[in-house]
Write a protein that holds these residues in place. Structure first.
Motif, short mmCIF file in Angstrom:
data_model
loop_
_atom_site.label_atom_id
_atom_site.label_comp_id
_atom_site.label_asym_id
_atom_site.label_seq_id
_atom_site.Cartn_x
_atom_site.Cartn_y
_atom_site.Cartn_z
N HIS A 203 31.40 14.97 -3.31
CA HIS A 203 30.06 15.53 -3.46
C HIS A 203 29.44 14.99 -4.74
N VAL A 204 28.13 14.72 -4.70
CA VAL A 204 27.40 14.16 -5.83
C VAL A 204 26.25 15.08 -6.21
N GLN A 205 26.05 15.25 -7.51
CA GLN A 205 24.89 15.99 -8.02
C GLN A 205 24.15 15.12 -9.02
N VAL A 206 22.82 15.31 -9.12
CA VAL A 206 22.02 14.43 -9.96
C VAL A 206 20.99 15.21 -10.76
N ALA A 207 20.70 14.68 -11.94
CA ALA A 207 19.63 15.13 -12.82
C ALA A 207 19.42 14.02 -13.83
N GLN A 208 18.23 13.95 -14.40
CA GLN A 208 17.92 12.86 -15.32
C GLN A 208 18.34 13.20 -16.75
N MET A 209 18.64 12.16 -17.49
CA MET A 209 18.89 12.27 -18.93
C MET A 209 17.58 11.99 -19.67
N PRO A 210 17.37 12.63 -20.83
CA PRO A 210 18.29 13.55 -21.50
C PRO A 210 18.02 15.02 -21.25
N ASP A 211 16.95 15.35 -20.51
CA ASP A 211 16.51 16.74 -20.44
C ASP A 211 16.92 17.47 -19.16
N ARG A 212 17.76 16.85 -18.36
CA ARG A 212 18.25 17.42 -17.11
C ARG A 212 17.09 17.78 -16.15
N SER A 213 16.12 16.91 -16.09
CA SER A 213 14.96 17.11 -15.22
C SER A 213 15.12 16.32 -13.93
N GLU A 214 14.02 16.15 -13.18
CA GLU A 214 14.05 15.44 -11.91
C GLU A 214 14.70 14.06 -12.06
N PRO A 215 15.51 13.65 -11.09
CA PRO A 215 16.18 12.35 -11.16
C PRO A 215 15.23 11.22 -10.79
N ASP A 216 14.21 11.04 -11.62
CA ASP A 216 13.28 9.94 -11.38
C ASP A 216 13.24 9.09 -12.64
N GLN A 217 12.10 8.99 -13.34
CA GLN A 217 12.05 8.15 -14.53
C GLN A 217 12.90 8.73 -15.64
N GLU B 264 16.64 7.75 -18.30
CA GLU B 264 17.71 6.86 -18.73
C GLU B 264 18.57 6.37 -17.57
N ILE B 265 18.71 7.15 -16.51
CA ILE B 265 19.57 6.78 -15.39
C ILE B 265 18.71 6.14 -14.30
N ASP B 266 19.10 4.96 -13.83
CA ASP B 266 18.37 4.25 -12.78
C ASP B 266 18.79 4.82 -11.43
N TYR B 267 18.14 5.91 -11.04
CA TYR B 267 18.55 6.56 -9.80
C TYR B 267 18.22 5.78 -8.54
N PRO B 268 17.08 5.09 -8.44
CA PRO B 268 16.87 4.27 -7.24
C PRO B 268 18.03 3.28 -7.01
N ALA B 269 18.51 2.67 -8.09
CA ALA B 269 19.63 1.73 -7.96
C ALA B 269 20.91 2.48 -7.57
N PHE B 270 21.11 3.65 -8.15
CA PHE B 270 22.30 4.43 -7.83
C PHE B 270 22.30 4.86 -6.36
N PHE B 271 21.16 5.33 -5.89
CA PHE B 271 21.07 5.74 -4.49
C PHE B 271 21.28 4.55 -3.56
N ALA B 272 20.72 3.40 -3.92
CA ALA B 272 20.90 2.20 -3.11
C ALA B 272 22.38 1.81 -3.07
N GLN B 273 23.08 1.97 -4.20
CA GLN B 273 24.50 1.66 -4.21
C GLN B 273 25.28 2.61 -3.32
N LEU B 274 24.95 3.91 -3.37
CA LEU B 274 25.63 4.86 -2.49
C LEU B 274 25.48 4.46 -1.04
N ASP B 275 24.26 4.06 -0.66
CA ASP B 275 24.02 3.59 0.70
C ASP B 275 24.86 2.37 1.02
#
Length: 250
Positions: free
Chosen positions: A196-210, A212-223
């Motif tokens: 199981h995977v959970q996501v939130a953005q750094m550094p403020d634990r907000s929406e996983p969009d813009q 520090e973490i490149d979530y589009p790339a991470f999601f593409a890798q999961l796929d």
């Protein structure tokens, strides 16, 4: 895109709890998770899940102690009997809701004795509920000071040592960033034991969009890797929850 899940403990909190299920469905989620729903009648939740065609992905275990005790204590020596009693309660609740995963929390502890107690409790739980998927999650010490399972290498060591087919890792990318500073490298080292995977953005634990973490790339890798589990948004919305769910469609 991966399958996305809404954590209703964190999301849609502008609404009463039972109204969050409809809001999650309207926002585009097909599944939900709830950390500690135990003070809500399970049948009321079952009704909301059925009404909105939602899947319950995960609950935390054990139920919290509202008198000031620890929320998790699977690694705390001397509380083994209490863990087993409360695990059975959480399991019954999870089974009623059809929860895919039950996350077992280690609690605040340290040292070799805590590690032994944690592994013994996990072995017992895995044998007690062989058809229930169980997870353990490394949590950073800024978020939960003193939490025993605060390291991904330790999490891997424990999963492998317990060696139960229904026990795997819960990978939270926010905690990975806080603990290791390397989400990608940590995922590469943990993906083979992750359920199981959970996501939130750094550094403020907000929406996983813009951020520090490149979530589009991470999601593409999961796929690309064929990850077929759920990806849960466990974050603090910047404003109204529905205003920030574009990340599940990008």
């Amino acid at each position: 895109m991966p399958k996305f899940c809404a954590n209703l403990t964190w999301l849609f909190t502008e609404l009463p709890f039972l109204e969050r299920f409809e809001a999650a469905k309207e926002a585009g989620f097909d599944a939900v998770e709830v950390l500690f729903p135990y003070d809500v009648n399970a049948q009321d939740i079952v009704s909301e899940l059925a009404k909105h065609d939602l899947h319950m992905v995960l609950l935390n275990c054990p139920p919290p102690n509202y008198t000031g005790g620890p929320q998790g204590f699977a690694a705390i020596a001397g509380l083994q009997d209490r863990f087993r009693k409360d695990f059975k309660r959480a399991l019954r609740y999870a089974q009623t809701l059809g929860a895919q995963h039950l996350h077992i929390m280690s609690g605040v502890a340290e040292g070799d004795e805590a590690k032994t107690v944690f592994m013994d409790n996990l072995r017992w739980a895995a044998a007690e509920a062989p058809d229930q998927s169980l997870t353990i999650e490394p949590i950073n010490n800024d978020t939960m000071p003193g939490y025993f399972l605060n390291d991904f290498k330790l999490g891997r060591e424990i999963v492998i040592a317990v060696d139960a087919p229904n026990l795997r890792l819960q990978f939270d990318a926010f905690h990975a960033a806080k603990i290791t500073g390397d989400v990608q490298g940590t995922w590469d080292a943990m993906r083979d034991i992750t359920a199981h995977v959970q996501v939130a953005q750094m550094p403020d634990r907000s929406e996983p969009d813009q951020g520090e973490i490149d979530y589009p790339a991470f999601f593409a890798q999961l796929d690309g890797e064929g990850y077929d589990g759920w990806v849960a948004g466990e974050y603090k919305p910047r404003a109204e929850t529905a205003d920030g769910v574009g990340w599940i469609k990008t």
